[in-house]
Design a protein around this motif. Structure first.
Motif, mmCIF file in Angstrom:
data_model
loop_
_atom_site.group_PDB
_atom_site.id
_atom_site.type_symbol
_atom_site.label_atom_id
_atom_site.label_comp_id
_atom_site.label_asym_id
_atom_site.label_seq_id
_atom_site.Cartn_x
_atom_site.Cartn_y
_atom_site.Cartn_z
ATOM 1 N N UNK A 65 0.863 -1.186 0.000
ATOM 2 C CA UNK A 65 0.000 0.000 0.000
ATOM 3 C C UNK A 65 0.894 1.229 0.000
ATOM 4 N N UNK A 66 0.604 2.187 -0.877
ATOM 5 C CA UNK A 66 1.486 3.351 -0.998
ATOM 6 C C UNK A 66 0.735 4.586 -1.474
ATOM 7 N N UNK A 67 1.338 5.736 -1.237
ATOM 8 C CA UNK A 67 0.860 7.000 -1.790
ATOM 9 C C UNK A 67 1.727 7.322 -3.004
ATOM 10 N N UNK A 74 -1.876 12.816 -9.853
ATOM 11 C CA UNK A 74 -2.466 14.069 -9.381
ATOM 12 C C UNK A 74 -3.567 14.540 -10.331
ATOM 13 N N UNK A 75 -3.283 14.514 -11.626
ATOM 14 C CA UNK A 75 -4.255 14.978 -12.615
ATOM 15 C C UNK A 75 -5.445 14.027 -12.702
ATOM 16 N N UNK A 76 -5.179 12.733 -12.778
ATOM 17 C CA UNK A 76 -6.250 11.753 -12.945
ATOM 18 C C UNK A 76 -7.208 11.735 -11.765
ATOM 19 N N UNK A 77 -6.676 11.832 -10.548
ATOM 20 C CA UNK A 77 -7.515 11.756 -9.362
ATOM 21 C C UNK A 77 -7.962 13.136 -8.866
ATOM 22 N N UNK A 78 -7.419 14.202 -9.433
ATOM 23 C CA UNK A 78 -7.785 15.546 -8.992
ATOM 24 C C UNK A 78 -7.445 15.755 -7.528
ATOM 25 N N UNK A 79 -6.301 15.220 -7.115
ATOM 26 C CA UNK A 79 -5.897 15.248 -5.709
ATOM 27 C C UNK A 79 -4.381 15.367 -5.621
ATOM 28 N N UNK A 80 -3.845 15.747 -4.455
ATOM 29 C CA UNK A 80 -2.387 15.894 -4.331
ATOM 30 C C UNK A 80 -1.623 14.591 -4.531
ATOM 31 N N UNK A 81 -2.264 13.454 -4.242
ATOM 32 C CA UNK A 81 -1.616 12.156 -4.429
ATOM 33 C C UNK A 81 -2.683 11.079 -4.518
ATOM 34 N N UNK A 82 -2.266 9.898 -4.955
ATOM 35 C CA UNK A 82 -3.155 8.749 -5.083
ATOM 36 C C UNK A 82 -2.810 7.734 -3.997
ATOM 37 N N UNK A 170 5.723 16.001 -5.258
ATOM 38 C CA UNK A 170 4.650 16.231 -4.293
ATOM 39 C C UNK A 170 4.046 17.623 -4.414
ATOM 40 N N UNK A 171 2.734 17.693 -4.131
ATOM 41 C CA UNK A 171 2.027 18.974 -4.046
ATOM 42 C C UNK A 171 1.927 19.423 -2.593
ATOM 43 N N UNK A 172 2.003 18.456 -1.679
ATOM 44 C CA UNK A 172 1.981 18.738 -0.246
ATOM 45 C C UNK A 172 3.050 17.879 0.438
ATOM 46 N N UNK A 173 3.542 18.377 1.558
ATOM 47 C CA UNK A 173 4.505 17.605 2.330
ATOM 48 C C UNK A 173 3.775 16.845 3.431
ATOM 49 N N UNK A 174 4.158 15.599 3.641
ATOM 50 C CA UNK A 174 3.480 14.745 4.609
ATOM 51 C C UNK A 174 4.511 14.200 5.598
ATOM 52 N N UNK A 175 4.583 14.807 6.796
ATOM 53 C CA UNK A 175 5.565 14.370 7.793
ATOM 54 C C UNK A 175 5.058 13.162 8.592
ATOM 55 N N UNK A 176 4.990 12.012 7.946
ATOM 56 C CA UNK A 176 4.420 10.824 8.591
ATOM 57 C C UNK A 176 5.467 9.760 8.928
#
Length: 200
Positions: A65-67, A74-82, A170-176
């Motif tokens: 499982x991954x982002x 980004x374009x296909x899902x209209x979101x910062x990541x899939x 990336x469009x956003x940074x995710x400190x996870x």
């Protein structure tokens, strides 16, 4: 919902049902219709937003499982990541609406079925999966997590993300604190949460 479709109209305006009986893809996993005995115990059920397409899974946890932060996702899902999970093709079978699937090859810019392909509902356009040559990428957000807090927790644990890929886009940074690869996992440079090369 199915009940919103006018009586007597084709629920799938772009239906490919006229060719599916002859299409070889329909007779193999993940599209081949299987009996309950043949498929085995159902672990998860997924569906599109309008409910016309439904599938089930017989595997408790995905292979991975991954982002994905690539520009295409980004374009296909209209979101910062899939958010994608990997399953073997025989882990999936459709229980409803297989004739209403739409295909799109991003490499060939074609709606004809070819492998690999992106699969969606032709009615509401919900992304269903990306079918690869050997595996399928499914989207956990479309998988039902039940009605109780315990069921939701089980869903969260089953589809927990292991890493980020194409984090350099990336469009956003995710400190996870998850591993972040500049490109494909295990085949590119590891980055920190801010996108800088990770010091070894």
């Amino acid at each position: 919902m199915a009940e919103d479709v006018p009586t007597g109209s084709d629920p799938f305006p772009n239906s490919i049902s006229g060719v599916t009986n002859k299409a070889s893809w329909k007779h193999r996993s993940p599209y081949k219709i299987q009996s309950d005995e043949e498929f085995g115990p159902v672990k998860w059920v997924g569906r599109c937003q309008c409910g016309q397409i439904e599938y089930k899974l017989n595997r408790e946890k995905p292979l991975k499982s991954k982002y994905c932060h690539c520009r295409g996702c980004q374009v296909l899902h209209g979101a910062p990541f899939q958010w994608a999970t990997i399953f073997h093709k025989p882990d999936i079978t459709f229980t409803k609406g297989a004739d209403g699937l739409a295909f799109y090859s991003s490499t060939e810019k074609s709606r004809e079925y070819m492998n690999p392909t992106k699969v969606s509902c032709s009615f509401c356009h919900t992304p269903i999966m990306d079918e690869g040559r050997n595996v399928c990428l499914l989207f956990p957000a479309a998988i039902d997590y039940g009605s109780t807090e315990q069921e939701r927790e089980k869903w969260i644990r089953a589809f927990e993300v292991e890493c980020h890929i194409f984090y350099s886009c990336r469009a956003v940074e995710i400190p996870d604190r998850k591993p972040k690869w500049s490109g494909l996992d295990d085949r590119s440079e590891l980055l920190d949460d801010s996108g800088n090369p990770k010091k070894t």
